[in-house]
Write a protein that holds these residues in place. Sequence first.
Motif, PDB file in Angstrom:
ATOM      1  N   ASP A 184       0.942  -1.162   0.098  1.00 22.04           N
ATOM      2  CA  ASP A 184       0.101   0.009  -0.039  1.00 22.04           C
ATOM      3  C   ASP A 184       0.904   1.331   0.307  1.00 22.04           C
ATOM      4  O   ASP A 184       0.557   2.412  -0.273  1.00 22.04           O
ATOM      5  CB  ASP A 184      -0.924   0.002   1.282  1.00 22.04           C
ATOM      6  N   SER A 185       2.226   1.235   0.559  1.00 19.40           N
ATOM      7  CA  SER A 185       2.910   2.497   0.579  1.00 19.40           C
ATOM      8  C   SER A 185       3.287   2.914  -1.025  1.00 19.40           C
ATOM      9  O   SER A 185       3.827   4.087  -0.878  1.00 19.40           O
ATOM     10  CB  SER A 185       4.176   2.321   1.261  1.00 19.40           C
ATOM     11  N   ALA A 186       3.220   2.122  -1.836  1.00 19.78           N
ATOM     12  CA  ALA A 186       3.558   2.478  -3.273  1.00 19.78           C
ATOM     13  C   ALA A 186       2.407   2.469  -4.176  1.00 19.78           C
ATOM     14  O   ALA A 186       2.458   1.994  -5.467  1.00 19.78           O
ATOM     15  CB  ALA A 186       4.684   1.412  -3.870  1.00 19.78           C
ATOM     16  N   LEU A 187       1.069   2.923  -3.642  1.00 22.40           N
ATOM     17  CA  LEU A 187      -0.078   2.968  -4.501  1.00 22.40           C
ATOM     18  C   LEU A 187      -0.560   4.383  -4.497  1.00 22.40           C
ATOM     19  O   LEU A 187      -1.886   4.467  -4.369  1.00 22.40           O
ATOM     20  CB  LEU A 187      -1.314   1.945  -3.981  1.00 22.40           C
ATOM     21  N   SER A 188       0.380   5.283  -4.846  1.00 24.71           N
ATOM     22  CA  SER A 188      -0.003   6.514  -4.582  1.00 24.71           C
ATOM     23  C   SER A 188      -0.771   7.047  -5.851  1.00 24.71           C
ATOM     24  O   SER A 188      -1.901   8.072  -5.738  1.00 24.71           O
ATOM     25  CB  SER A 188       1.292   7.553  -4.332  1.00 24.71           C
ATOM     26  N   PHE A 189      -0.436   6.744  -7.116  1.00 27.58           N
ATOM     27  CA  PHE A 189      -0.983   7.279  -8.405  1.00 27.58           C
ATOM     28  C   PHE A 189      -2.024   6.252  -8.872  1.00 27.58           C
ATOM     29  O   PHE A 189      -1.720   4.931  -9.154  1.00 27.58           O
ATOM     30  CB  PHE A 189      -0.076   7.250  -9.544  1.00 27.58           C
ATOM     31  N   PHE A 190      -3.202   6.694  -9.209  1.00 21.84           N
ATOM     32  CA  PHE A 190      -3.702   7.803  -8.671  1.00 21.84           C
ATOM     33  C   PHE A 190      -4.647   7.663  -7.335  1.00 21.84           C
ATOM     34  O   PHE A 190      -4.815   6.531  -7.133  1.00 21.84           O
ATOM     35  CB  PHE A 190      -4.552   8.571 -10.011  1.00 21.84           C
ATOM     36  N   SER A 191      -5.430   8.897  -6.922  1.00 18.19           N
ATOM     37  CA  SER A 191      -5.918   8.677  -5.704  1.00 18.19           C
ATOM     38  C   SER A 191      -7.446   8.186  -6.138  1.00 18.19           C
ATOM     39  O   SER A 191      -8.179   8.645  -6.836  1.00 18.19           O
ATOM     40  CB  SER A 191      -6.291  10.116  -5.253  1.00 18.19           C
ATOM     41  N   GLY A 192      -7.599   7.110  -5.197  1.00 18.40           N
ATOM     42  CA  GLY A 192      -8.928   6.433  -5.634  1.00 18.40           C
ATOM     43  C   GLY A 192     -10.246   7.295  -4.900  1.00 18.40           C
ATOM     44  O   GLY A 192     -11.213   7.267  -5.359  1.00 18.40           O
ATOM     45  N   HIS A 193      -9.858   7.742  -3.649  1.00 24.01           N
ATOM     46  CA  HIS A 193     -10.925   8.655  -3.172  1.00 24.01           C
ATOM     47  C   HIS A 193     -11.189  10.016  -3.959  1.00 24.01           C
ATOM     48  O   HIS A 193     -12.538  10.098  -4.158  1.00 24.01           O
ATOM     49  CB  HIS A 193     -10.428   9.297  -1.835  1.00 24.01           C
TER      50      HIS A 193
END
Length: 327
Positions: A217-226
Motif C-alpha cells: 500500500d505504501s507504493a499505491l499513490s497514483f492515482f487517488s481512489g478517493h
Amino acid sequence: MRVHAPAAFATGLALLLFTPSAHADEPPDEPPPAEPPPEPPPAVRPPDDPRRDTDVTPAPTKPPTRAKGKFAVDPIADSGVLALGVAFGVLSSAILGTDEVRPQQISLRFTTQDLLWIDRGALWQRVDDNAALYSDIAIGAMAGYALFDSILDGFRDGASATLTDITMYLEAATITLGVTNLSKIAFRRPRPKAYIARADFIGAGGDYETYENSVTDSALSFFSGHSAEAAALTATATYIAFQRSPGTLKPWLTLAGGTALTSFIAYSRVRSASHFPTDVMAGALAGTAIGALIVHLHRADSPHERPIWIGAFPARDGGTVSVGGRF
C-alpha cells in the motif's frame, strides 16, 4: 342689273350664317361619366380600443421549454457491466491488500528536487493525522446523497428512475475502482508517507542503503481512489440533474456541491500524506470522465432504445466479449 362686289359679299355671308345645318336636330355629345371618388381608408384603432371586435395584440414570445432527458437500462447489458466491475474491483483490491505485489523502492539517490515542483510540498508539510478520516466521511456523504437523490427521482419520475439512477451510480463507482487499481499496479508510485518514513529512518541513524519498504500500500499513490470516486459521483449526479431537472437550480447546486466536496477530499488526501497533488488531480480527471461517460451511454430518446449493450461470441479455444455504446 349690276351688283356691286361689296353687296354680294355681304349677301353671301348672311346666307351662310342663317342657313340651318344638316345636323341641327341631333343632340350634342354627352361628356364621359366621372369616376367615383376613392373610398377613405378605414380608421386604424389602437390595440386596446374597446371598439375592436378582436384583440390583435401579438402574444409575448415564450422561450421553448427543454424536455427532460430520458435514460434506459438494459437488464442483460447492465447486469454484465456491474458484475464485471464489481468482480474486478473487489478482486484487485483484495490482491493489493495482501502485500503480494512488491512495492516500488525509493531510489538511493532520491532528493526532493526529483519530484515535480507541485508535489514537493507534500513532503514538507505537517501531516494531519485526521485528514484521512475526514476524506472517508466526505466520500460516505456523497454516496448517501447519490442514494437519496435516486429515491427522490423515483417519486418524481417513477420507480424505474430510481433503478436507473442507482444502476448508473454503481457502474460509475465500480468501473472507477477497477481503473484506479489498474493504475496503481501499473505505476506503483510511493506515497508521500513512504518518503517521509524513509527520511525519518535515515534521520534516526539508519543506513539509507539498507532501507527497504515491503508494504504494498505504501507504493499505491497514483492515482487517488478517493478523488476518483468523488469526481465520478459528482459527474454522474450533475449529468443526471441537468437531464432530469432542466432549467432549475438543482443541476448548478449539484455541480457546485460536488465540486466542493471533491476538492475537500483531494485536499484531505494530500494533507494525510497519502497522495501527491498530481495524484488527486489525475484521479479527479479520471473519475469525471468515467462518471460522465456512464450516464451518457444510458441516454435514450425512447425507453425502448438500448444505448449500451454487451455481446458474447463463443469460439473454439475461448470466446470474445464485446461492449458497445451509442454516442
